[in-house]
Design a protein around this motif. Structure first.
Motif, PDB file in Angstrom:
ATOM      1  N   VAL A 124       0.902  -1.278  -0.043  1.00 25.89           N
ATOM      2  CA  VAL A 124      -0.117   0.156   0.121  1.00 25.89           C
ATOM      3  C   VAL A 124       0.972   1.217   0.115  1.00 25.89           C
ATOM      4  O   VAL A 124       1.666   1.504   0.861  1.00 25.89           O
ATOM      5  CB  VAL A 124      -0.888   0.143   1.220  1.00 25.89           C
ATOM      6  N   ASP A 125       0.691   2.016  -1.060  1.00 22.29           N
ATOM      7  CA  ASP A 125       1.202   3.396  -1.003  1.00 22.29           C
ATOM      8  C   ASP A 125       0.529   4.443  -0.422  1.00 22.29           C
ATOM      9  O   ASP A 125      -0.672   4.626  -1.225  1.00 22.29           O
ATOM     10  CB  ASP A 125       1.847   3.650  -2.307  1.00 22.29           C
ATOM     11  N   VAL A 126       0.782   5.048   0.612  1.00 18.09           N
ATOM     12  CA  VAL A 126      -0.180   6.051   1.144  1.00 18.09           C
ATOM     13  C   VAL A 126       0.389   7.377   0.665  1.00 18.09           C
ATOM     14  O   VAL A 126       1.488   7.652   0.729  1.00 18.09           O
ATOM     15  CB  VAL A 126      -0.281   5.908   2.803  1.00 18.09           C
ATOM     16  N   ILE A 127      -0.432   8.389   0.210  1.00 23.00           N
ATOM     17  CA  ILE A 127       0.007   9.711   0.035  1.00 23.00           C
ATOM     18  C   ILE A 127      -0.674  10.576   1.174  1.00 23.00           C
ATOM     19  O   ILE A 127      -1.877  10.606   1.504  1.00 23.00           O
ATOM     20  CB  ILE A 127      -0.583  10.268  -1.252  1.00 23.00           C
ATOM     21  N   VAL A 128       0.208  11.352   1.827  1.00 16.99           N
ATOM     22  CA  VAL A 128      -0.222  12.193   2.802  1.00 16.99           C
ATOM     23  C   VAL A 128      -0.114  13.776   2.423  1.00 16.99           C
ATOM     24  O   VAL A 128       0.657  13.998   1.554  1.00 16.99           O
ATOM     25  CB  VAL A 128       0.559  12.014   4.058  1.00 16.99           C
ATOM     26  N   ASN A 129      -0.922  14.502   3.198  1.00 19.86           N
ATOM     27  CA  ASN A 129      -0.781  15.985   2.774  1.00 19.86           C
ATOM     28  C   ASN A 129       0.499  16.525   3.448  1.00 19.86           C
ATOM     29  O   ASN A 129       0.662  16.429   4.740  1.00 19.86           O
ATOM     30  CB  ASN A 129      -2.008  16.445   3.687  1.00 19.86           C
ATOM     31  N   GLN A 130       1.086  16.953   2.671  1.00 20.14           N
ATOM     32  CA  GLN A 130       2.746  17.519   3.079  1.00 20.14           C
ATOM     33  C   GLN A 130       2.884  18.650   4.182  1.00 20.14           C
ATOM     34  O   GLN A 130       3.433  18.493   5.024  1.00 20.14           O
ATOM     35  CB  GLN A 130       3.416  17.910   1.931  1.00 20.14           C
ATOM     36  N   GLN A 131       1.716  19.418   3.963  1.00 18.37           N
ATOM     37  CA  GLN A 131       1.645  20.500   5.117  1.00 18.37           C
ATOM     38  C   GLN A 131       1.192  19.927   6.255  1.00 18.37           C
ATOM     39  O   GLN A 131       1.883  20.439   7.324  1.00 18.37           O
ATOM     40  CB  GLN A 131       0.404  21.709   4.517  1.00 18.37           C
ATOM     41  N   VAL A 132       0.512  19.095   6.349  1.00 20.40           N
ATOM     42  CA  VAL A 132      -0.022  18.416   7.589  1.00 20.40           C
ATOM     43  C   VAL A 132       1.063  17.678   8.412  1.00 20.40           C
ATOM     44  O   VAL A 132       1.532  17.620   9.441  1.00 20.40           O
ATOM     45  CB  VAL A 132      -1.224  17.437   7.664  1.00 20.40           C
TER      46      VAL A 132
END
Length: 179
Positions: A103-111
């Protein structure tokens, strides 16, 4: 006994205790244990962001809905519970003959950037545990395709051996890995 002498003994004892503990923790690992706990590295496959908008039949994303039942791995609850909208999307690749599911999770970089190390570790650990239950490894990325962390398991042994890796920027702005 004078106060100064007592303080000197306390310092000596503290130093001796510290050296003893460091010797215990820094002593080499026996070969049998080292063989069992070989270094687990996350997949080096590239993040395929185009699959978020044009998924093929084999991957699952946050936008994939299975009308017949629960889709594995199930990260929707984790996404709904994600504080501050940290978890933005994911791509789940099924297992193949040479590797387990991923699973490749993409996160909000600012958070992500405002989280401290323990908050990042907790996030990776929480999602990694969800993925592990479905026999998937987990990698965490931002939209710039930078690997931010991983939860990698060796599913071939019992009990399953897993390793969390968090990448962070050091004071010089250089990427470094910590476990």
């Amino acid at each position: 006994m004078s106060r100064q002498k007592l303080l000197r003994y306390q310092k000596s004892f503290s130093l001796l205790l510290g050296l003893s503990l460091s010797t215990i923790y820094l002593s080499p690992i026996s070969p049998s244990l080292a063989e069992k706990s070989s270094v687990l590295l996350p997949s080096d496959a590239p993040l395929e962001l185009d699959l978020l908008t044009k998924p093929n039949g084999t991957v699952i994303t946050a936008n994939t809905i299975n009308p017949q039942g629960l889709t594995t791995p199930s990260l929707w609850l984790a996404q709904a519970n994600s504080e501050n909208k940290l978890l933005d999307n994911w791509i789940a690749y099924p297992a193949n003959a040479t590797s387990p599911g991923r699973v490749d999770v993409i996160v909000n970089q600012q958070v992500w950037s405002i989280l401290d190390y323990l908050e990042r570790y907790s996030f990776v650990n929480r999602l990694g545990n969800v993925a592990r239950k479905d026999v998937y490894n987990l990698r965490v990325f931002n939209y710039q395709q930078e690997l931010l962390g991983s939860y990698t398991c060796n599913f071939q042994i019992n009990p399953t051996l897993c390793r969390i890796q968090i990448n962070s920027l050091n004071r010089l702005g250089l990427q470094q890995s910590s476990e």
